[in-house]
Design an enzyme around this catalytic site. Structure first.
Site, PDB file in Angstrom:
ATOM      1  N   GLY A  22       0.750  -1.180   0.097  1.00  0.00           N
ATOM      2  CA  GLY A  22      -0.150  -0.200  -0.077  1.00  0.00           C
ATOM      3  C   GLY A  22       0.694   1.514   0.085  1.00  0.00           C
ATOM      4  CB  ILE A  23       0.131   4.451   1.785  1.00  0.00           C
ATOM      5  CG1 ILE A  23      -1.152   4.849   1.045  1.00  0.00           C
ATOM      6  CG2 ILE A  23       1.108   5.659   1.884  1.00  0.00           C
ATOM      7  CD1 ILE A  23      -2.044   5.647   1.868  1.00  0.00           C
ATOM      8  CB  ALA A  86       2.675   0.658  10.182  1.00  0.00           C
ATOM      9  N   GLY A  87      -0.401   0.583   9.519  1.00  0.00           N
ATOM     10  CA  GLY A  87      -1.933   0.792   9.907  1.00  0.00           C
ATOM     11  C   GLY A  87      -2.920  -0.403   9.466  1.00  0.00           C
ATOM     12  CB  SER A 137      -7.381   8.692   7.693  1.00  0.00           C
ATOM     13  OG  SER A 137      -8.626   8.474   6.911  1.00  0.00           O
ATOM     14  CE1 TYR A 150      -7.661   3.649   9.449  1.00  0.00           C
ATOM     15  CE2 TYR A 150      -9.066   5.533   8.717  1.00  0.00           C
ATOM     16  CZ  TYR A 150      -7.840   4.577   8.740  1.00  0.00           C
ATOM     17  OH  TYR A 150      -6.878   4.794   7.649  1.00  0.00           O
ATOM     18  N   PRO A 180      -4.526  11.163   3.531  1.00  0.00           N
ATOM     19  CG  PRO A 180      -3.441   9.302   3.037  1.00  0.00           C
ATOM     20  CD  PRO A 180      -3.711  10.286   4.057  1.00  0.00           C
ATOM     21  N   GLY A 181      -7.249  10.513   1.295  1.00  0.00           N
ATOM     22  CA  GLY A 181      -9.032  10.040   1.292  1.00  0.00           C
ATOM     23  C   GLY A 181      -8.795   8.291   0.930  1.00  0.00           C
TER      24      GLY A 181
END
Length: 241
Positions: A22-23, A86-87, A137, A150, A180-181
């Site tokens: 991912g990111i 991380a998430g 987020s 979250y 980020p969206g």
């Protein structure tokens, strides 16, 4: 007169958490391409050739993170920048969120920022500089259904970033966040409502963000945005304006 050859400048080193996918993986690849030495940290071993060093650790465990930082600095040199990506995400109605889910979400997201910062801060302070970029987020800003734990954890990240920025600015350390969206990563299941055409039509950009686009914002804050600290960039396809 013969002069001694100049030593090449030391390459800057970054520690990227959540680097396996991912990111986080996009950040590791983007920074490597920009000339950084990257230590990638994840619960699952980061794959591919985008990192100079792969570390396995749980960001929620302070001792594990401290040991990973020690290994990174012993092999790559002082860490100049930290990117915390991380998430995890889960869609759960607030009535159904268990105490364990609340705790885990905070330990991973908030602990995932605080633990590596605490491990790296003494060295950055001694050297008189450093940079931290936390991935948060847009849900921390705008909220949303079925994810209060979250959003709360990501909101805590923003508050911590701004407090750390104020506290460490005099030490030459900058602390910022990228919010980020919905982004096209494995965190969003194929049947996620964030992928539904009806939702995408509500976005001015009409699509999800791409991981590399988020990574470009991180790189800007590290390389060019040297005037930025305590800031939150919001690349969210126009979801929150």
């Amino acid at each position: 007169m013969i002069s001694a050859p100049l030593e090449p400048p030391r390459r800057r080193t970054a520690l990227v958490t959540g680097a396996a996918s991912g990111i986080g993986a996009a950040c590791a690849a983007t920074l490597t391409e920009a000339g950084w030495l990257v230590a990638g940290l994840d619960r699952h071993s980061p794959s591919g050739d985008s990192t100079a060093l792969r570390l396995t650790a749980d960001v929620a465990d302070p001792a594990s993170v401290k040991e990973a930082v020690r290994l990174a600095e012993s092999r790559l040199g002082p860490v100049d920048a930290l990117v915390t990506a991380a998430g995890h995400y889960e869609a759960t109605a607030v009535d159904d969120i268990t105490p364990e889910q609340w705790t885990r979400m905070l330990r991973v997201h908030l602990g995932g920022l605080v633990n590596p910062v605490r491990a790296l801060l003494p060295g950055m302070t001694e050297r008189g500089g450093g940079s931290v970029v936390a991935i948060t987020s847009e849900l921390a800003i705008g909220g949303g259904d079925d994810g209060a734990h979250y959003a709360a954890a990501k909101g805590a990240v923003i508050g911590t970033v701004r407090s750390l920025a104020a506290e460490t600015a005099a030490r030459g350390i900058r602390v910022n966040a990228v919010a980020p969206g919905p982004t096209d990563t494995p965190l969003l299941a194929p049947d996620s409502p964030w992928r539904a055409p009806a939702y995408l039509e509500t976005l001015p950009a009409r699509r999800l963000a791409r991981p590399r686009e988020i990574a470009a914002c991180v790189l800007f804050l590290l390389d060019e945005g040297t005037f930025c600290t305590g800031e939150v960039l919001s690349p969210n396809s126009g979801a929150v304006i």
